[in-house]
Scaffold this active site. Structure first.
Site, PDB file in Angstrom:
ATOM      1  N   SER A 194      -4.654 -10.572  -7.643  1.00  0.00           N
ATOM      2  CA  SER A 194      -4.810 -10.784  -6.204  1.00  0.00           C
ATOM      3  C   SER A 194      -5.721 -11.979  -5.943  1.00  0.00           C
ATOM      4  O   SER A 194      -6.448 -12.434  -6.816  1.00  0.00           O
ATOM      5  CB  SER A 194      -5.412  -9.540  -5.559  1.00  0.00           C
ATOM      6  OG  SER A 194      -6.730  -9.348  -6.029  1.00  0.00           O
ATOM      7  N   ASP A 256     -10.464   3.213   1.479  1.00  0.00           N
ATOM      8  CA  ASP A 256      -9.676   2.843   0.294  1.00  0.00           C
ATOM      9  C   ASP A 256      -9.034   4.079  -0.353  1.00  0.00           C
ATOM     10  O   ASP A 256      -9.284   4.378  -1.517  1.00  0.00           O
ATOM     11  CB  ASP A 256     -10.593   2.125  -0.709  1.00  0.00           C
ATOM     12  CG  ASP A 256      -9.822   1.479  -1.850  1.00  0.00           C
ATOM     13  OD1 ASP A 256      -8.583   1.427  -1.770  1.00  0.00           O
ATOM     14  OD2 ASP A 256     -10.461   1.052  -2.831  1.00  0.00           O
ATOM     15  N   SER A 262      -2.124   2.240  -5.745  1.00  0.00           N
ATOM     16  CA  SER A 262      -2.116   0.782  -5.585  1.00  0.00           C
ATOM     17  C   SER A 262      -2.177   0.095  -6.950  1.00  0.00           C
ATOM     18  O   SER A 262      -1.394  -0.812  -7.252  1.00  0.00           O
ATOM     19  CB  SER A 262      -3.301   0.351  -4.727  1.00  0.00           C
ATOM     20  OG  SER A 262      -3.371  -1.054  -4.636  1.00  0.00           O
TER      21      SER A 262
END
Length: 512
Positions: A194, A256, A262
């Site tokens: 990311s 989160d 994820s």
């Protein structure tokens, strides 16, 4: 109802959105954020925005996502109210504390990806997961649905390895070392990463200082075929695309709940068979205690087992930055110097070798740590990194000093003698971001001292780099407002005095 099509050229972030005049919306019977079905030769469901100025009566304004769906947009579209998606019923069930089944979860994830769920509905789902929690069955089904609603890499290798850090520690450039170490040993490691979300640099930001990271799936496969490894930005590949949407929602809500699916959905999407997950632990990290870290590791390993991914976890020290640098260019420079054996950065080298060694050992090799050390010492890791750089469009002959850093600087000096007792990771990240990182690649922080080092009065503890003077000024102001480091004696029991109600500026850590 038949309406004339107007292409507005408005980007809608992957969601099919249309604009209706209020008169037409009332006639159709749809309100703002409701849904309509658009029919010509193809049919799509779109979310409605209402405007009396943007769109004339008898017309419908189309976002770019709707235009791309139709290709050649018909002059007129048949527009009718559409029923609310079934997934809203399932989201409400989760809000009420009910467990979601496989098909229900898939319907929600599909709605997230195809854009039929709007932002508030996705936020409701994420909030429900945060409040009600998700068990391992739900985490497994979420992971699988997130993979199935996106593209998959399909490399066809029997063994595909990967590594991932749950984040929370600044300066963690470990991937820049691990990927070439692993690839140099002949294992395939398709590393997708990311960009920074809340940190001063994501792996993709660091790697971009050396090579192109916005590769297509085809280019990624070509790089892996040539070199055994790659370091690319995952956002360009459409692997588990629901995750990127969920992350944006989590960030806006400062929660989160989707950490496990994820991480594991991305690993499943690249076809990983063996994964080592790094869990930085300690004050200033996302996970504060070893007990918390052990519990998270247990859940990740079990989720990996259910997804048929052989998973190990490494608990790493997370109470100070990794290495001496923070910020994309500074970190890329430090990683390259280490692989060239030009500088000794003990904690960075140890962490990279521990993670690489764990990967070697879960794939059946022995003495993994020593093997990783030898690959660095022999220069094979540097050679492999340069091969990857060349394959990804960078300069394979690049030297560390050719990686440009900001020319605006300020130094933080010690005000007393002693030892560096602690570093406030959260404050350090915010200072680097105020200086311009990660957008300004040359912005960041270079440490001269780490925890446990002896410090004399006026010694430089760290230097802040910026590309623009106004951003350096912002970082300077933040240093004066916060307590980023602590210098004292080992016997000092007081950290600092609080004489008034403090303004708490704790940052939310969300990295993938």
């Amino acid at each position: 109802m038949e309406l004339i099509s107007d292409v507005l050229g408005i980007e809608s972030g992957g969601r099919p959105i249309v604009f209706l005049n209020k008169v037409d919306a009332d006639e159709i019977g749809v309100a703002a954020s409701g849904r309509v079905s658009l029919r010509a030769k193809k049919e799509i469901t779109a979310i409605v925005n209402i405007s009396t100025k943007t769109v004339k009566k008898g017309h419908i304004g189309l976002s770019e996502d709707v235009r791309q769906f139709f290709g050649t947009v018909p002059h007129k579209l048949d527009v009718e109210i559409s029923a609310f998606p079934k997934s809203l019923h399932f989201i409400r069930n989760k809000l009420e504390g009910k467990k979601l089944l496989r098909g229900e979860i898939h319907e929600i994830v599909k709605g997230v990806v195809d854009g039929t769920l709007n932002e508030s509905e996705i936020a409701s789902f994420v909030t429900a997961l945060h409040i009600r929690g998700l068990d391992l069955d739900e985490a497994t089904n979420l992971s699988l649905s997130m993979v199935e609603t996106g593209k998959q890499l399909n490399l066809r290798n029997k063994v595909i390895v990967d590594k991932h850090s749950i984040g929370g520690v600044p300066g963690d450039k470990t991937t820049l070392l691990v990927v070439p170490i692993i690839a140099a040993a002949g294992l395939v490691i398709p590393k997708t990463s990311s960009r920074a979300i809340t940190s001063a640099a994501g792996t993709a930001d660091r790697a971009e200082c050396l090579m192109q990271v916005n590769l297509s799936a085809r280019e990624m496969k070509e790089t892996i075929k040539k070199t055994n490894g790659c370091m690319v930005w995952g956002g360009a590949l459409e692997l588990a695309p629901a995750d990127d949407i969920f992350v944006r929602t989590e960030y806006s809500l400062y929660i989160d709940p989707l950490l496990l699916p994820s991480i594991m959905s991305k690993k499943k999407a690249v076809g990983a068979t063996h994964v080592v997950l790094d869990i930085p632990t300690g004050r200033g990290a996302k996970v504060k205690t070893i007990n918390e870290a052990d519990y998270l590791a247990k859940e990740l390993i079990e989720l990996g087992r259910r997804l048929k991914i052989h998973t190990h976890c490494v608990l790493s020290y997370g109470e100070q930055p990794v290495g001496y640098t923070i910020g994309p260019a500074l970190e890329a420079r430090e990683a390259l110097e280490v692989l060239m054996n030009e500088t000794n950065v003990p904690d960075l080298i140890d962490k990279a070798c521990r993670i690489s060694g764990a990967i070697f050992e879960i794939t059946g090799r022995k003495n993994g740590y020593a093997m990783a050390q030898e690959i660095i010492r022999s220069g094979r890791a540097e050679q492999k990194l340069r091969q990857i750089i060349a394959s990804q469009g960078g300069n394979p002959k690049i030297k560390p000093k050719e990686i440009e850093i900001g020319d605006q600087t300020i130094r933080l000096k010690a005000k007393s003698d002693g030892k560096l007792l602690w570093i406030n990771n959260s404050s350090i990240v915010e200072i680097a971001r105020m200086a311009g990182a990660p957008k300004d690649k040359g912005a960041g922080i270079l440490f001269n001292k780490k925890i446990g080092d002896n410090v004399s009065r006026d010694d430089v503890i760290f230097t802040v780099y910026a590309e623009k003077s106004r951003k350096l000024s912002r970082a300077t102001d933040l240093i004066e407002e916060t307590n980023p480091v602590g210098v004292g004696k080992r016997t000092d029991m007081i950290i600092h005095m609080v004489r008034e109600i403090p303004e708490l500026k704790g940052s939310f850590v969300l990295e993938r």
